[in-house]
Design a protein around this motif. Structure first.
Motif, PDB file in Angstrom:
ATOM      1  N   SER A  55      -9.648  -3.427  -6.023  1.00 21.20           N
ATOM      2  CA  SER A  55      -9.084  -3.365  -7.374  1.00 21.20           C
ATOM      3  C   SER A  55      -8.625  -1.940  -7.644  1.00 21.20           C
ATOM      4  N   PHE A  56      -8.000  -1.763  -8.795  1.00 20.22           N
ATOM      5  CA  PHE A  56      -7.605  -0.381  -9.140  1.00 20.22           C
ATOM      6  C   PHE A  56      -8.441   0.178 -10.293  1.00 20.22           C
ATOM      7  N   THR A  57      -9.726  -0.194 -10.345  1.00 17.46           N
ATOM      8  CA  THR A  57     -10.601   0.351 -11.374  1.00 17.46           C
ATOM      9  C   THR A  57     -10.830   1.848 -11.127  1.00 17.46           C
ATOM     10  N   MET A  81      -1.939  -8.109  -3.245  1.00 21.37           N
ATOM     11  CA  MET A  81      -0.497  -7.889  -3.463  1.00 21.37           C
ATOM     12  C   MET A  81      -0.267  -6.812  -4.503  1.00 21.37           C
ATOM     13  N   VAL A  82       0.454  -5.742  -4.089  1.00 17.96           N
ATOM     14  CA  VAL A  82       0.815  -4.709  -5.073  1.00 17.96           C
ATOM     15  C   VAL A  82       2.274  -4.321  -4.940  1.00 17.96           C
ATOM     16  N   VAL A  83       3.095  -5.296  -4.558  1.00 21.65           N
ATOM     17  CA  VAL A  83       4.543  -5.037  -4.551  1.00 21.65           C
ATOM     18  C   VAL A  83       5.109  -5.487  -5.895  1.00 21.65           C
ATOM     19  N   PRO A  84       6.274  -4.981  -6.279  1.00 21.06           N
ATOM     20  CA  PRO A  84       6.846  -5.404  -7.559  1.00 21.06           C
ATOM     21  C   PRO A  84       7.060  -6.924  -7.601  1.00 21.06           C
ATOM     22  N   THR A 131       0.105  -7.614  -9.214  1.00 22.81           N
ATOM     23  CA  THR A 131       1.401  -7.444  -9.863  1.00 22.81           C
ATOM     24  C   THR A 131       1.514  -8.180 -11.202  1.00 22.81           C
ATOM     25  N   ALA A 132       2.074  -7.486 -12.175  1.00 19.72           N
ATOM     26  CA  ALA A 132       2.357  -8.089 -13.474  1.00 19.72           C
ATOM     27  C   ALA A 132       3.811  -8.547 -13.488  1.00 19.72           C
ATOM     28  N   GLY A 133       4.215  -9.229 -14.573  1.00 20.12           N
ATOM     29  CA  GLY A 133       5.608  -9.665 -14.707  1.00 20.12           C
ATOM     30  C   GLY A 133       5.764 -11.144 -14.425  1.00 20.12           C
ATOM     31  N   LYS A 175      -0.393   6.116  -7.603  1.00 20.17           N
ATOM     32  CA  LYS A 175       0.137   4.748  -7.643  1.00 20.17           C
ATOM     33  C   LYS A 175      -1.024   3.770  -7.514  1.00 20.17           C
ATOM     34  N   ILE A 176      -0.911   2.659  -8.227  1.00 19.13           N
ATOM     35  CA  ILE A 176      -1.958   1.624  -8.171  1.00 19.13           C
ATOM     36  C   ILE A 176      -2.221   1.223  -6.723  1.00 19.13           C
ATOM     37  N   SER A 177      -1.136   1.098  -5.973  1.00 15.82           N
ATOM     38  CA  SER A 177      -1.247   0.614  -4.592  1.00 15.82           C
ATOM     39  C   SER A 177      -1.959   1.643  -3.699  1.00 15.82           C
ATOM     40  N   ASN A 178      -1.993   2.875  -4.137  1.00 13.11           N
ATOM     41  CA  ASN A 178      -2.773   3.883  -3.412  1.00 13.11           C
ATOM     42  C   ASN A 178      -4.238   3.821  -3.863  1.00 13.11           C
ATOM     43  N   CYS A 213      -3.572  -9.171 -12.466  1.00 11.01           N
ATOM     44  CA  CYS A 213      -5.006  -8.901 -12.575  1.00 11.01           C
ATOM     45  C   CYS A 213      -5.358  -7.534 -12.001  1.00 11.01           C
ATOM     46  N   VAL A 214      -6.593  -7.115 -12.244  1.00 10.77           N
ATOM     47  CA  VAL A 214      -7.055  -5.802 -11.787  1.00 10.77           C
ATOM     48  C   VAL A 214      -7.606  -5.886 -10.366  1.00 10.77           C
ATOM     49  N   GLY A 215      -8.091  -7.090  -9.978  1.00 15.23           N
ATOM     50  CA  GLY A 215      -8.608  -7.256  -8.623  1.00 15.23           C
ATOM     51  C   GLY A 215      -9.992  -7.868  -8.622  1.00 15.23           C
ATOM     52  N   ALA A 271       0.857  -1.205   0.000  1.00 14.29           N
ATOM     53  CA  ALA A 271       0.000   0.000   0.000  1.00 14.29           C
ATOM     54  C   ALA A 271       0.885   1.244   0.000  1.00 14.29           C
ATOM     55  N   SER A 272       0.457   2.240  -0.746  1.00 19.01           N
ATOM     56  CA  SER A 272       1.289   3.447  -0.836  1.00 19.01           C
ATOM     57  C   SER A 272       0.474   4.685  -0.495  1.00 19.01           C
ATOM     58  N   LYS A 273       1.200   5.660  -0.008  1.00 20.37           N
ATOM     59  CA  LYS A 273       0.573   6.946   0.300  1.00 20.37           C
ATOM     60  C   LYS A 273       0.493   7.819  -0.947  1.00 20.37           C
ATOM     61  N   THR A 274       1.296   7.449  -1.929  1.00 20.05           N
ATOM     62  CA  THR A 274       1.461   8.337  -3.077  1.00 20.05           C
ATOM     63  C   THR A 274       0.269   8.266  -4.037  1.00 20.05           C
ATOM     64  N   PRO A 275      -0.471   9.391  -4.157  1.00 12.49           N
ATOM     65  CA  PRO A 275      -1.581   9.378  -5.117  1.00 12.49           C
ATOM     66  C   PRO A 275      -1.044   9.101  -6.522  1.00 12.49           C
ATOM     67  N   PRO A 287      -3.201  -1.691   5.715  1.00 15.61           N
ATOM     68  CA  PRO A 287      -2.140  -1.402   4.745  1.00 15.61           C
ATOM     69  C   PRO A 287      -0.803  -1.952   5.264  1.00 15.61           C
ATOM     70  N   VAL A 288       0.000  -2.500   4.338  1.00 21.42           N
ATOM     71  CA  VAL A 288       1.310  -3.039   4.728  1.00 21.42           C
ATOM     72  C   VAL A 288       2.382  -2.340   3.895  1.00 21.42           C
ATOM     73  N   ASN A 289       3.306  -1.649   4.587  1.00 24.96           N
ATOM     74  CA  ASN A 289       4.395  -0.935   3.911  1.00 24.96           C
ATOM     75  C   ASN A 289       5.429  -0.592   4.987  1.00 24.96           C
TER      76      ASN A 289
HETATM   77  N1  COA Z   1       6.014  -5.119   1.641  1.00 28.48           N
HETATM   78  C1  COA Z   1       5.211  -4.061   1.652  1.00 28.48           C
HETATM   79  N2  COA Z   1       5.409  -2.959   0.920  1.00 28.48           N
HETATM   80  C2  COA Z   1       6.475  -2.948   0.126  1.00 28.48           C
HETATM   81  C3  COA Z   1       7.355  -4.016   0.042  1.00 28.48           C
HETATM   82  C4  COA Z   1       7.099  -5.161   0.850  1.00 28.48           C
HETATM   83  N3  COA Z   1       7.880  -6.223   0.832  1.00 28.48           N
HETATM   84  N4  COA Z   1       8.315  -3.714  -0.810  1.00 28.48           N
HETATM   85  C5  COA Z   1       8.024  -2.505  -1.303  1.00 28.48           C
HETATM   86  N5  COA Z   1       6.904  -2.029  -0.722  1.00 28.48           N
HETATM   87  C6  COA Z   1       6.217  -0.784  -0.962  1.00 28.48           C
HETATM   88  C7  COA Z   1       7.026   0.216  -1.672  1.00 28.48           C
HETATM   89  O1  COA Z   1       7.890   0.918  -0.785  1.00 28.48           O
HETATM   90  C8  COA Z   1       5.981   1.107  -2.280  1.00 28.48           C
HETATM   91  O2  COA Z   1       5.486   2.036  -1.337  1.00 28.48           O
HETATM   92  P1  COA Z   1       5.847   3.613  -1.397  1.00 28.48           P
HETATM   93  O3  COA Z   1       5.041   4.182  -2.501  1.00 28.48           O
HETATM   94  O4  COA Z   1       5.476   4.083  -0.064  1.00 28.48           O
HETATM   95  O5  COA Z   1       7.316   3.637  -1.668  1.00 28.48           O
HETATM   96  C9  COA Z   1       4.878   0.151  -2.577  1.00 28.48           C
HETATM   97  O6  COA Z   1       5.163  -1.032  -1.842  1.00 28.48           O
HETATM   98  C10 COA Z   1       4.796  -0.227  -4.057  1.00 28.48           C
HETATM   99  O7  COA Z   1       6.077  -0.579  -4.497  1.00 28.48           O
HETATM  100  P2  COA Z   1       6.776   0.170  -5.715  1.00 28.48           P
HETATM  101  O8  COA Z   1       8.164  -0.336  -5.784  1.00 28.48           O
HETATM  102  O9  COA Z   1       6.595   1.639  -5.609  1.00 28.48           O
HETATM  103  O10 COA Z   1       5.991  -0.407  -6.903  1.00 28.48           O
HETATM  104  P3  COA Z   1       4.964   0.332  -7.874  1.00 28.48           P
HETATM  105  O11 COA Z   1       3.806   0.847  -7.130  1.00 28.48           O
HETATM  106  O12 COA Z   1       5.663   1.225  -8.762  1.00 28.48           O
HETATM  107  O13 COA Z   1       4.526  -0.939  -8.744  1.00 28.48           O
HETATM  108  C11 COA Z   1       3.075  -2.742  -9.130  1.00 28.48           C
HETATM  109  C12 COA Z   1       4.021  -2.091  -8.157  1.00 28.48           C
HETATM  110  C13 COA Z   1       2.578  -4.027  -8.536  1.00 28.48           C
HETATM  111  C14 COA Z   1       1.894  -1.821  -9.411  1.00 28.48           C
HETATM  112  C15 COA Z   1       3.827  -3.023 -10.476  1.00 28.48           C
HETATM  113  O14 COA Z   1       4.946  -3.824 -10.190  1.00 28.48           O
HETATM  114  C16 COA Z   1       3.002  -3.717 -11.473  1.00 28.48           C
HETATM  115  O15 COA Z   1       2.942  -4.932 -11.534  1.00 28.48           O
HETATM  116  N6  COA Z   1       2.305  -2.923 -12.329  1.00 28.48           N
HETATM  117  C17 COA Z   1       1.430  -3.489 -13.326  1.00 28.48           C
HETATM  118  C18 COA Z   1       0.108  -3.871 -12.690  1.00 28.48           C
HETATM  119  C19 COA Z   1      -0.837  -4.416 -13.725  1.00 28.48           C
HETATM  120  O16 COA Z   1      -0.928  -3.882 -14.814  1.00 28.48           O
HETATM  121  N7  COA Z   1      -1.538  -5.526 -13.402  1.00 28.48           N
HETATM  122  C20 COA Z   1      -2.359  -6.224 -14.336  1.00 28.48           C
HETATM  123  C21 COA Z   1      -3.603  -5.541 -14.715  1.00 28.48           C
HETATM  124  S1  COA Z   1      -4.430  -6.348 -15.979  1.00 28.48           S
END
Ligand code: COA
Length: 701
Positions: free
Chosen positions: A145-147, A73-76, A99-101, A24-27, A132-134, A18-22, A44-46
């Motif tokens: 989700s991030f709709t 899950m929205v970590v990389p 998360t994608a990838g 971001k998907i995680s926000n 996925c979107v959620g 979860a992120s504080k940053t508007p 929220p976990v961060n």
């Molecule tokens: N536990 C908890 N939080 C963690 C962490 C962990 N182990 N590791 C990192 N974080 C935090 C980060 O610090 C960050 O928070 P911050 O904004 O306060 O710094 C937050 O988690 C997100 O990590 P970040 O590295 O900023 O990733 P991101 O937000 O740029 O991207 C995803 C993350 C998941 C959105 C990206 O990897 C992704 O997959 N994007 C594509 C999503 C998509 O299209 N899905 C399919 C749709 S069809």
């Protein structure tokens, strides 16, 4: 059945990353969960934050003081596996991995996805995604989700394999007035797939219709079983894109060549009662129809129109779709004769004429809805100077309310002049289109579903067939021991015979004397054919002699065939010569089988003989569905061969029961022996009494 409650009604949700940053998907996910009105605990976990969106933030899932039902899950990608393990150790029940990838990026991603799946299995966690979107449930409510657009509450469960399509549809739905019970973005389907969510939605009291956008179905057998059961409870409408692998399989048999690439999906969907949409528009038109309309009792459609042309177009369309134009009861016609203007067409389509105001529409519509020969009604309107779209629409709503068991559809053929009236219909749950075709497509969809429900009961009474598996096993064993894949005609005939398929007697002989003895035994005339699995086109190498009437002719033909084949193909192994009884000519049919990667054996039936590929008169069914007389009957009736069998132009009808029996037995054979990769029985001669399979080709793996 998997327990998916924690996806839709979790008591608590952790957002990992979860992120504080508007922006971001995680926000966005945090905001969506909160703004959806979710009443459970949100964690929220961060590790970098102590508070997000006004909620206490935890450095890890393990640090959350209470239990967690679902983790989003929205970590990389590189961090997902470790975070998932932590969730497993914490006792989290379900994961939604945004998360994608993973698999979608290739080998490296696939490895990561495998590790993630293994962790889910190790800790018995259920996972949606990754990529996925959620997930959303409007009745809980929760939007994890991030709709950008939140779904409106309603009765449709929407499952989408494409995140982008899901996002687009949610936004569009707001304008189209479509509501959802739940929305699921399936992502890579690494752990849970559409099958699990279809099963869940079928049992969800808030869901009336299940809608799917799918790109593939991986476990065909389980899909058929689960979807078939689910469709007994609720309609399932599927838009399936992408080309099936069946088409990619090189086909050497006639049947294989006749089966189109997407045929297995079509057949499978039909078998398990799924209504297939071919476009996005159709998908949602059908969704509206199924949510708003009752299921009609039958396929007889009545049309009420104020203009002739549209009535004709609609009539053509009704018939093209295989629906029937209702024939009104005599009492209806008598009433129309008395009460409608004499210029009006009182037969279906009822033309109430261009000067029809509300009263005439209302009268005619109520009368056709009262008619016992009418199952559903389409109202057509063109704007004339005297048409009363608003009042007429209200009267249509009243008529529908008075006849709640019959679907009423409308096509208001115009623009702004009819918009208000069309709006009244839509608001009151009467699907209203601009042109008749989509309305008729919907009526057809409702009917297909009704037909499925009708066959469900009969499916319980499976026919028992006596078959001899042991003999077939022994033949296949011998063939594989000789390292062959293609059976000789005599072997294939013995296989068919073991399954009760009447075959023309055929014997493999290795000397001219043996051939004479065989011919004497079966009686003349006979056919002699070279027996070699390597020779596909026997006639081309002088390998076939027909119409042989005496022992002397058998001797002669035997030697001629051997000599000719040796001359053309000196190196080819010849097993001998097969002597087959020449059968009287009957109606030539083909019964064949080709295989689909996902759904297994598909059986074909149609006109046989040498012109099969030219005539292409075949219908297909999954072999697993062909143990029911009704299903086989429906399959046969789709072909022109059926017309011939019934007795065309004064010819005596053929033995339909025997044909049905052979189809069932062929289907049973290919179901019992998955090692059969292809089979053609062509021709099968159908007679007034009985049938006879003449040429049987079987390939095994
Ligand atoms: N536990 C908890 N939080 C963690 C962490 C962990 N182990 N590791 C990192 N974080 C935090 C980060 O610090 C960050 O928070 P911050 O904004 O306060 O710094 C937050 O988690 C997100 O990590 P970040 O590295 O900023 O990733 P991101 O937000 O740029 O991207 C995803 C993350 C998941 C959105 C990206 O990897 C992704 O997959 N994007 C594509 C999503 C998509 O299209 N899905 C399919 C749709 S069809």
């Amino acid at each position: 059945m998997a327990d998916l409650t924690s996806f839709f009604r979790p008591n608590s949700v952790a957002v990992v990353g979860a992120s504080k940053t508007p922006g971001k998907i995680s926000n966005a996910i945090m905001r969506n969960i909160i703004s959806s009105g979710y009443q459970g605990a949100i964690y929220p976990v961060n590790p970098r934050e102590s508070e997000i969106e006004g909620l206490a933030c935890y450095p890890s899932v393990g640090a959350i003081p209470d239990s967690v039902d679902m983790a989003v899950m929205v970590v990389p990608a590189s961090k997902v596996v470790a975070a998932a393990r932590e969730c497993g150790e914490k006792g989290v029940k379900t994961l939604t991995v945004i998360t994608a990838g993973f698999k979608e990026i290739g080998k490296e991603g696939l490895e990561l996805e495998k590790k993630l799946t293994e962790i889910c299995e190790e800790f018995n966690m259920r996972m949606l995604g990754p990529n996925c979107v959620g997930v959303m449930d409007t009745h809980t409510p929760i939007n994890a989700s991030f709709t950008a657009a939140a779904p409106v509450k309603g009765e449709i469960a929407f499952l989408s394999q494409s995140g982008a399509i899901l996002l687009a549809i949610l936004d569009w739905s707001a304008t189209a007035g479509l509501g959802y019970s739940k929305v699921v973005s399936l992502g890579n389907k690494a752990n849970l797939s559409e099958i699990d969510f279809i099963e869940e939605a079928a049992n969800d009291p808030y869901t009336k219709v299940i809608l799917c956008y799918l790109e593939d179905i991986v476990d065909g057998a389980r899909f058929l079983k689960v979807a078939g059961e689910a469709a007994k409870k609720k309609p399932i409408i599927v838009l399936k894109s992408g080309v099936s692998q069946a088409g990619a399989q090189a086909a050497s048999s006639h049947t294989g060549a006749l089966a189109g690439s997407d045929l297995a999906y079509d057949t499978a969907f039909e078998q398990c009662g799924i209504i297939r949409a071919t476009t996005m528009t159709e998908l949602f038109d059908l969704a509206i129809a199924f949510t708003k309309s009752p299921i009609p009792a039958g396929d007889r459609v009545a049309i009420v129109t104020n203009s002739g042309g549209p009535g004709i177009i609609a009539t053509d369309n009704v018939e093209d779709m295989g629906l029937k134009m209702a024939r009104f009861d005599k009492s209806t016609l008598d009433e129309f004769r008395t009460n409608l203007p004499k210029e009006a067409n009182i037969y279906n389509p009822v033309d109430v004429l261009g000067d029809a105001r509300t009263d005439r529409y209302q009268y005619a519509l109520n009368k056709v809805l009262d008619d016992p020969n009418v199952d559903s009604v389409l109202v057509l309107m063109c704007p004339t100077a005297v048409t009363e779209p608003v009042e007429t629409s209200r009267s249509i709503v009243e008529a529908r309310d008075a006849h709640p068991d019959k679907p009423v559809f409308a096509a208001y053929m115009g623009g702004p002049l009819l918009a208000e009236g069309a709006g009244i219909l839509a608001e009151n749950g009467i699907p209203c289109f601009t042109f008749p075709e989509p309305a008729i497509l919907c009526i057809n969809g409702l009917n297909k579903y009704k037909r499925y429900l009708d066959t469900v009961d009969s499916k319980q009474a499976r026919d028992q067939l006596e078959v001899d598996q042991k003999t077939v096993k022994a033949i296949f064993y011998d063939v594989t021991r000789e390292r062959r894949l293609n059976l000789l005609s005599s072997e294939a005939s013995a296989v068919a015979e073991a399954y009760g398929i009447p075959v023309a007697p055929i014997v493999l002989t290795t000397t001219a004397d043996e051939a004479v003895a065989a011919a004497n035994e079966m009686g003349y005339p006979v056919v002699l054919k070279v027996a070699s699995p390597k020779i596909l086109h026997k006639s081309d190498v002088g390998g076939v002699k027909v119409g042989i009437n005496s022992p002397e002719e058998v001797q002669k033909a035997y030697l001629m065939i051997m000599e000719s084949v040796h001359r053309y193909l000196p190196k080819v192994v010849v097993h001998g010569i097969e002597v087959q009884k020449m059968m009287p000519k009957g109606t030539e049919l083909i019964i064949g089988m080709t295989k689909d990667v996902q759904f297994g054996p598909l059986v074909a039936f149609g006109l046989g003989g040498i012109h099969v590929n030219l005539l292409k008169d075949v219908s297909f069914r999954l072999a697993s569905s062909l143990n029911d007389e009704k299903v086989v009957g429906a399959m046969l009736s789709e072909t022109k061969a059926y017309t011939l069998l019934k007795g065309y132009r004064g010819e005596a009808p053929r033995d339909m029961a025997a044909v049905v029996d052979v189809v069932k037995r062929a289907a049973r054979l290919v179901t019992d022996f998955p090692e059969i990769t292809e089979m053609d029985i062509n021709p099968v001669f159908a007679y007034e009494n009985g049938v006879s399979a003449l040429d049987i080709k079987i390939t095994i793996s």
